[in-house]
Design an enzyme around this catalytic site. Structure first.
Site: not given
Length: 532
Positions: A115, A243, A291, A352, A387
Site C-alpha cells: 500500500e 482516506h 495518503r 478516515h 499514519r
C-alpha cells in the site's frame, strides 16, 4: 457495579487487552462496555490489512521503521516506532492462534499486499474485510473467557475523578486519578456508575465530526472528549487523515464506503474528470504515495475541474483476481450500477483516521492515573503527522499488550477506591425538541468539512472556532437543563473534538503531514507536538 478491570470499547484494542488480562488474572473480573453492538467498531470497517514484517528475506524491520518515519513527516517518536514494528510479529502470531485467518497462496504462504508509503509487500489481509475477520476471532475467544463480561448499549458520560468528589481539578492538579465512569444505559435510560481500579479507553476515532467519513456512526470521539474534560492531556488533534478513495455517491452524507488502498497497490490508477492519470504530477510514487499527498492531489484536481469526485480505474486489472481479493468492493459497486470491469469507480476523500488523541507513554498510560488508552483514541507517538497505511491495527495490538503488561504488574499497588456519589440529575427536564440537537450536529459537520478539511487557512480556522464556540454554549445549556440522551452526549463530545482539531490546527504555524495551511505552506524548523 464494581469491576477489577474496566474496558471501554470493543474493537481490536479493547478486546486484545481484555483477553490477555483475563488469561493472566483468572481470579479477576474484566468488564467490557460498548455503546452499540459488540462488533460495531472502526476495526470492523478496516479493509486493507495489517502491516507487519514477516518475510525477513525480502523485508526488514529497518525498512518498515523507515517507511513509518517518512510518512510521519518528522513527528513520530522513533522509540515507539521501533517498539511497534519489532513487537508486531509476536502480536500477529497471537491473533492467528486465536483464530484469525489471513489469505494464503496455493503453496500455503501468506499473500502480502503493498500500500501507499510502503517500500515492500508486507500487508497481511483477509480479502477486503481484514478488520472484520480479526474482530470475529477476538469475539469468539472472548466468549470462552468466563471472567469477562461484555455489556452492550452502555454509553460513557464521563470519567470519574476527584472532581466528582468535590475537589477542584485543573490541568495543573497533580495525580488526577480515574475511579471509573458514569454511563447511560440506552435501553433503560438510567444513569449508572461503574467503579474500577483500572480503566482502559479503547473508544476509537472521531470521523463523524465531518460531513463524510469512512467511519461508522459510533465514531464520535468520546474517549478524547471525556479525557479533555477530565483535564487529561490531548495531543496532535490537527492531524486528521482523509482516506483518498471513498466511494462517491452523489448527495450522500455520513458513512461512505471505503475503497481500500490495496486496490491501488494491486494496480488501480487514479484519473481526473478528463481521464488523465494525474498522480505523476504530484509525487514520484504516483498512486502509491502516502495518503496525505494523494488526498491533497485529489482535492486539487476536483477544485481545478469543479467536480465532486475523481475516478479509480481498475478496468485493466485481472477481474478474477479482483473479485477474489476485493469481493465486497466489487459487489458494492455493482449494487449502485458500476461494473468495475467496464466502468471507473467514482471516488473522493473522506475523513478516515485521527493520528492524534489521548497522549500516552510507551506503556499506554495517560496523564490520568489508573487510566490507559490505546487504539485510535490514543496518541502513542507512532503515527506522527500522518499514519502509514495499515499500521493502525498493528499499533492497537502492540499497545493493548503493553497496557495489559503494565496494568497486571501494578494492579496490586492501587489504593482502595473512595465512595463515589451517584449521578445528580436534579433540575433537569425532558428535552422538548430534538431538532436543537440534530441541527447543531449538521452545523458542526458542515463547519468542520468546509473550514478544517484537507486544506486549511487562518481565516477558515478563525471562522470555525467562532461557530464551534457558539455551538458549545448552546449545547452546554441543553446539557445542564435537560435529561441526557445518547444524541446529546455524542453531540457534546463531537463539539469538543471539533474544537480540539481546530485549536490544534490554529496553533501549528506550518504545513506538515496531514495538516496543510495555505498561509504556512512550508514546514517550520521547529518540530513540535501540539498538546492541549
Amino acid at each position: 457495579m464494581q469491576t477489577d478491570f474496566l474496558v471501554i470499547g470493543s474493537g481490536i484494542a479493547g478486546l486484545t487487552y481484555a483477553l490477555k488480562v483475563a488469561q493472566h488474572c483468572p481470579e479477576k473480573r474484566i468488564t467490557i462496555i460498548t455503546k452499540a453492538a459488540a462488533d460495531e467498531t472502526n476495526t470492523k470497517y478496516a479493509q486493507g490489512g495489517v502491516a507487519v514484517v514477516n518475510d525477513l528475506e525480502n523485508d526488514s524491520f529497518e525498512k518498515h521503521i523507515e517507511d513509518t518515519l517518512i510518512a510521519g513527516d518528522g513527528l513520530c517518536n522513533k522509540e515507539v516506532v521501533e517498539i511497534v514494528v519489532k513487537e508486531g510479529p509476536a502480536r500477529i502470531n497471537e491473533i492467528i492462534e486465536w483464530g484469525a485467518q489471513f489469505d494464503k497462496d496455493p503453496e500455503g504462504e501468506y499473500r502480502l499486499g503493498k500500500e501507499g508509503g510502503h517500500s515492500e509487500f508486507r500487508i497481511l489481509h483477509h480479502k477486503d474485510v481484514t478488520g472484520r475477520e480479526m474482530e470475529r476471532a477476538l469475539l469468539e475467544a472472548i466468549k470462552k473467557a468466563p471472567n469477562i463480561s461484555l455489556l452492550n448499549h452502555l454509553f460513557v458520560i464521563d470519567i470519574i475523578t476527584q472532581h466528582h468528589l468535590g475537589y477542584l481539578v485543573t490541568k495543573s492538579t497533580p495525580d488526577i486519578c480515574c475511579y471509573g465512569v458514569y454511563v447511560l444505559n440506552s435501553q433503560t435510560s438510567r444513569i449508572e456508575k461503574i467503579v474500577s481500579n483500572t480503566t482502559l479507553l479503547a473508544t476509537g476515532g472521531n470521523g463523524q465530526v465531518y460531513r463524510t467519513t469512512t467511519n461508522p456512526s459510533i465514531a464520535t470521539g468520546d474517549g478524547v472528549a471525556m479525557v479533555y474534560r477530565a483535564k487529561g492531556r490531548i495531543e496532535n488533534m490537527e492531524f486528521i487523515q482523509f482516506h483518498p478513495t471513498a466511494l462517491y455517491e452523489a448527495g450522500k452524507r455520513g458513512q461512505a464506503f471505503l475503497i481500500t488502498e490495496a486496490v491501488r497497490g494491486d494496480g488501480g490508477i487514479l484519473r481526473n474528470a478528463a481521464g488523465e492519470a494525474f498522480m505523476e504530477r504530484y509525487d514520484a510514487r504516483k498512486d502509491l504515495a502516502p495518503r496525505d499527498i494523494v488526498a491533497r492531489a485529489i482535492d486539487n484536481e476536483m477544485k481545478i475541474s469543479g467536480t465532486e469526485n475523481v475516478y479509480l480505474d481498475c478496468r485493466h486489472m485481472n477481474m478474477e483476481k479482483f473479485k477474489e481479493h476485493f469481493p465486497n468492493i466489487y459487489e458494492k459497486c455493482l449494487s449502485i450500477g458500476i461494473d468495475v470491469a467496464v466502468q471507473m469507480i467514482p471516488v473522493a476523500p473522506a475523513a478516515h483516521y485521527s493520528c492524534g488523541g489521548i497522549k500516552t507513554d510507551e506503556w499506554g498510560r495517560s496523564s490520568i492515573k489508573n487510566l490507559y488508552a490505546c487504539g485510535e483514541c490514543a496518541s502513542t507517538g507512532l503515527h506522527g503527522a500522518n499514519r502509514l497505511a495499515s499500521n493502525s491495527l498493528l499499533e492497537a495490538m502492540v499497545f493493548a499488550h503493553r497496557c495489559y503488561v503494565d496494568a497486571v504488574n501494578t494492579v496490586n499497588e492501587r489504593s482502595s477506591l473512595p465512595e463515589i456519589p451517584n449521578w445528580n440529575a436534579t433540575g433537569t427536564a425532558e428535552p422538548k425538541e430534538m431538532i436543537l440537537i440534530t441541527q447543531s450536529l449538521k452545523e458542526l459537520q458542515q463547519v468542520m468539512s468546509d473550514y478544517v478539511g484537507i486544506v486549511r487557512n487562518n481565516v477558515r480556522l478563525q471562522r470555525a472556532l467562532k461557530r464551534i464556540d457558539l455551538l458549545f454554549d448552546e449545547t452546554e445549556g441543553l446539557y445542564q437543563t435537560t435529561t441526557v440522551s445518547l444524541q446529546l452526549l455524542e453531540l457534546r463530545n463531537m463539539i469538543t473534538v471539533g474544537y480540539l482539531i481546530t485549536k490544534g490546527a490554529g496553533f501549528r504555524k506550518e504545513s506538515r503531514g496531514l495538516h496543510f495551511n495555505t498561509d504556512y505552506p512550508a514546514k517550520s524548523e521547529l518540530v513540535q507536538n501540539i498538546v492541549l
